[in-house]
Design a protein around this motif. Structure first.
Motif, PDB file in Angstrom:
ATOM      1  N   ARG A 188       1.075  -1.631   0.090  1.00  0.00           N
ATOM      2  CA  ARG A 188       0.335  -0.124  -0.279  1.00  0.00           C
ATOM      3  C   ARG A 188       0.669   1.885  -0.114  1.00  0.00           C
ATOM      4  O   ARG A 188       0.607   2.606  -0.483  1.00  0.00           O
TER       5      ARG A 188
ATOM      6  N   ASN B 251       0.070  -0.177  -4.445  1.00  0.00           N
ATOM      7  CA  ASN B 251      -1.242  -0.067  -4.400  1.00  0.00           C
ATOM      8  C   ASN B 251      -1.336   1.355  -3.498  1.00  0.00           C
ATOM      9  O   ASN B 251      -2.689   1.758  -3.051  1.00  0.00           O
TER      10      ASN B 251
ATOM     11  N   ASP C  61      -2.629   4.266  -5.360  1.00  0.00           N
ATOM     12  CA  ASP C  61      -3.297   5.309  -5.160  1.00  0.00           C
ATOM     13  C   ASP C  61      -5.356   4.382  -4.080  1.00  0.00           C
ATOM     14  O   ASP C  61      -6.202   5.253  -4.900  1.00  0.00           O
ATOM     15  N   LEU C  62      -4.680   2.800  -3.442  1.00  0.00           N
ATOM     16  CA  LEU C  62      -6.319   2.755  -3.756  1.00  0.00           C
ATOM     17  C   LEU C  62      -6.780   3.012  -1.857  1.00  0.00           C
ATOM     18  O   LEU C  62      -5.734   3.248  -0.984  1.00  0.00           O
ATOM     19  N   THR C  63      -7.725   3.513  -1.826  1.00  0.00           N
ATOM     20  CA  THR C  63      -8.618   3.742  -0.316  1.00  0.00           C
ATOM     21  C   THR C  63      -8.999   1.722   0.464  1.00  0.00           C
ATOM     22  O   THR C  63      -8.308   0.423  -0.121  1.00  0.00           O
TER      23      THR C  63
ATOM     24  N   SER D  48     -14.685  -2.403  -3.426  1.00  0.00           N
ATOM     25  CA  SER D  48     -13.965  -2.814  -4.237  1.00  0.00           C
ATOM     26  C   SER D  48     -12.519  -2.157  -4.259  1.00  0.00           C
ATOM     27  O   SER D  48     -11.477  -2.948  -5.182  1.00  0.00           O
ATOM     28  N   ASP D  49     -11.886  -1.475  -3.732  1.00  0.00           N
ATOM     29  CA  ASP D  49     -10.586  -1.097  -3.610  1.00  0.00           C
ATOM     30  C   ASP D  49      -9.300  -2.454  -2.587  1.00  0.00           C
ATOM     31  O   ASP D  49      -8.986  -3.169  -3.443  1.00  0.00           O
ATOM     32  N   ARG D  50     -10.659  -2.580  -1.535  1.00  0.00           N
ATOM     33  CA  ARG D  50     -10.255  -4.147  -0.783  1.00  0.00           C
ATOM     34  C   ARG D  50      -9.111  -5.028  -1.998  1.00  0.00           C
ATOM     35  O   ARG D  50      -8.534  -5.633  -2.133  1.00  0.00           O
TER      36      ARG D  50
ATOM     37  N   GLU E 154      -8.760  -5.107  -5.417  1.00  0.00           N
ATOM     38  CA  GLU E 154      -8.267  -4.648  -6.159  1.00  0.00           C
ATOM     39  C   GLU E 154      -7.020  -4.881  -5.635  1.00  0.00           C
ATOM     40  O   GLU E 154      -6.046  -5.011  -6.184  1.00  0.00           O
ATOM     41  N   ASN E 155      -6.683  -4.617  -3.891  1.00  0.00           N
ATOM     42  CA  ASN E 155      -5.096  -4.660  -3.706  1.00  0.00           C
ATOM     43  C   ASN E 155      -5.050  -5.868  -3.484  1.00  0.00           C
ATOM     44  O   ASN E 155      -3.739  -6.104  -3.314  1.00  0.00           O
TER      45      ASN E 155
END
Length: 624
Positions: free
Chosen positions: A490, A494, A496-498, A502-504, A506-507
């Motif tokens: 992160r 990663n 750029d991810l929250t 949905s971002d979890r 993608e992470n």
């Protein structure tokens, strides 16, 4: 149960704006085809006289008292009748705009449609919405019935104007009517017959009943790829029975099948039926149970196919949608997508086009899709979804949108939008390249195989501690080993991810892809990442396995109280102080693994004991 019989009824939906005469047309059709029970008309006439209201043909079908009081159809009524050529199951869909959900329900299962337009009112906003919905749902057998021609004295010019106005926007909705039929349902003209009245000379031709005879019931989807939707998994006499419905294709005992979205392969051992005995195969429309030779993890929502012709699997898709929510549908809106038995959280990643079908003069635009409007969107799913483009397989390409528990819209998938992990790319011109150094070459050089050991657990359970300790020991033994730590990912890859659902996802997908690449290079990769949802970890497993490498799930288990007491990063203290929201294990869920290859209970094991067990496991699985 089997596929539809040869005399399967034509499923015919009647739709159009309120007060344009759908229920009246149904009443006339039932009367003139002899479908009404003896004495039904007399009974309805008597009821009308007792209540002091005029007889209406619509009263033959509008069974709800509220409909009689308000003169609107509320539910989608299903009525059986027979024309000269075939059995017909009429679906009288509601016309009032407040009951669009009911109209969609009625039209979704239809083979053909009659779209009614009143000659004295012409195309109304609701008529246009219904036309667009028919196109969205994929109906291609559609005829337009111009009703109430008696109200315009059978003026041919009025009829031609309705045809000219309708042809353009019907084409935009993807509809090409097979016929335009002028009728008077109240008087019975053009329903099943024509009278010799001089005013009707220009209109006499094909009646509504003859148009219906020209429609063809949907054939059983035998020739299409196998799609079996899992409804449940039963345990009976020490057997696991996967229960579901064959949507398309056929499944036979002995078939090699795959369950999606997580690529679980198995062989069909038996096909169970109730109360009939089992059979060697099952076809479209049948609800059956399957037993499998392998103990694979399968649950409600999974889609089964043959291995050679699988559905698409992605966490992104492009779709055409119709929106019924209380507020406009804008980018970043949270919804739930229900496709067959699959139900996943999603967000609107992009609104590609938005318009109101009821206002054809409005130029299509971006922005938000208005209530009762339509558009094209890109959806981002919190967990991977198995689907087919609607143009290929309707049953697995059509979905419902929910807000909470309320139906708020629906749509069809037009194409994947990438983001599925192994095998898909958002770019169209991507070709995988393969080197000449094989996995066997790397294993011979390193003395061990490449693979991924995925350590999951609550924050503070000891994932990173054990992973780093095992890395040091294995490195000392000459292993090619590395750790992918969730926090480190992160900070870079990663960043750029929250922490949204949905971002979890993608992470975890990026972590899995990175781990796969390192495993392909021959490294033993230890991933230390919370990955709170089973579906996230199943996605990681699929990504790695599809790359040809080994994947092992390790559950680093410790009670929440123990993790909070340790609190190595001070995160739990911040959670309790209200500085962090939706923290896994506290106010956000953690789904424990159901079948992890290794469980390390760190509340009972010392760091040295946990490290040794992890090392023994890795050496036993990846060592030569």
């Amino acid at each position: 149960m089997g596929s539809e019989p040869a005399d399967a009824p034509l499923r015919l939906v009647l739709c159009g704006s309120v007060d344009h005469g759908k229920s009246t047309l149904v009443g006339r059709l039932l009367h003139e085809t002899g479908a009404l029970p003896a004495g039904r008309i007399e009974a309805v006439r008597g009821a009308c006289e007792r209540r002091g209201v005029a007889f209406e043909w619509a009263f033959l079908t509008d069974a709800l008292q509220a409909e009689r009081d308000q003169n609107v159809t509320i539910d989608a009524a299903h009525i059986e009748m027979r024309t000269a050529q075939r059995r017909v199951r009429l679906i009288d869909a509601p016309g009032h705009e407040e009951f669009l959900r009911n109209m969609i329900t009625g039209a979704a299962g239809a083979d053909a449609a009659l779209l009614l337009v009143a000659a004295d009112e012409g195309w109304r906003g609701q008529s246009r919405r219904h036309a667009w919905l028919l196109g969205l749902l994929g109906l291609r057998q559609v005829a337009v019935v111009v009703n109430k021609m008696d109200a315009v004295a059978w003026d041919e010019g009025a009829f031609r104007r309705i045809v000219a106005e309708g042809e353009k926007f019907l084409a935009e909705a993807g509809l090409a009517p097979v016929a335009w039929v002028p009728v008077s349902a109240r008087e019975g003209e053009g329903v099943t017959r024509w009278s010799d009245h001089p005013a009707l000379a220009w209109s006499r031709g094909t009646s509504v009943a003859e148009v219906v005879d020209g429609f063809v019931p949907a054939s059983a989807p035998e020739g299409r790829p196998l799609r079996f939707t899992v409804q449940d998994v039963w345990r009976q006499d020490a057997r696991r029975i996967v229960v579901g419905r064959v949507e398309t294709g056929r499944v036979q005992v002995g078939d090699a099948v795959t369950f999606w979205p997580f690529h679980r392969e198995a062989t069909v051992t038996t096909i169970e039926r109730w109360p009939e005995p089992g059979a060697p195969e099952a076809g479209p429309g049948e609800c059956v149970g399957l037993t499998l030779a392998e103990p694979v993890f399968v649950e409600r929502g999974h889609v089964m196919s043959h291995r050679a012709d699988a559905p698409l699997v992605s966490n992104r898709a492009r779709a055409s949608v119709f929106w019924l929510g209380a507020t406009d549908l804008a980018a970043d809106a949270a919804v739930r997508v229900k496709l067959g038995a699959q139900s996943v959280a999603a967000r609107v990643a992009e609104v590609r086009r938005a318009f109101d079908p009821a206002r054809p003069d409005d130029a299509p635009s971006g922005g938000a899709i208005p209530r009762r409007g339509a558009g094209e969107v890109t959806l981002q799913f919190a967990t991977p979804l198995a689907f087919d483009p609607h143009a290929r397989i309707e049953e697995t390409g059509r979905f419902v949108l929910l807000e909470g528990e309320q139906i708020a819209g629906g749509g069809v998938i037009t194409e994947t939008a990438g983001g599925a992990g192994r095998g898909e790319s958002r770019g169209g011109n991507v070709t995988e390249t393969l080197g000449r150094i094989t996995a066997a070459h790397r294993a011979a050089r390193h003395g061990h195989r490449g693979g991924v050991v995925w350590c999951t657990g609550l924050s503070g359970a000891g994932k990173s501690t054990l992973a780093r300790a095992a890395e040091r020991e294995l490195w000392g033994r000459g292993w090619q080993v590395c750790v992918l730590d969730g926090d480190n990912l992160r900070r870079g890859l990663n960043a750029d991810l929250t922490f949204s659902p949905s971002d979890r996802l993608e992470n975890n997908r990026r972590a899995a892809e990175a781990a796969r690449l390192l495993a392909e290079a021959g490294l033993a990769v230890i991933v230390a990442i919370i990955s709170p949802y089973r579906a996230q970890r199943e996605l990681a497993r699929r990504v790695v396995l599809e790359g040809g490498d080994d994947f092992f799930e390790v559950f680093v288990r410790a009670p929440l109280a123990v993790c909070e007491q340790r609190d190595p990063k001070g995160l739990y203290a911040k959670v309790r102080a209200g500085q962090i929201k939706e923290f896994t294990g506290v106010d956000a869920p953690y789904e424990e693994p159901e079948a992890a290859e290794l469980v390390l209970a760190t509340d009972a094991l010392s760091e040295a004991e946990g490290t040794e067990r992890l090392i023994q496991f890795i050496v036993g699985r990846l060592g030569m």
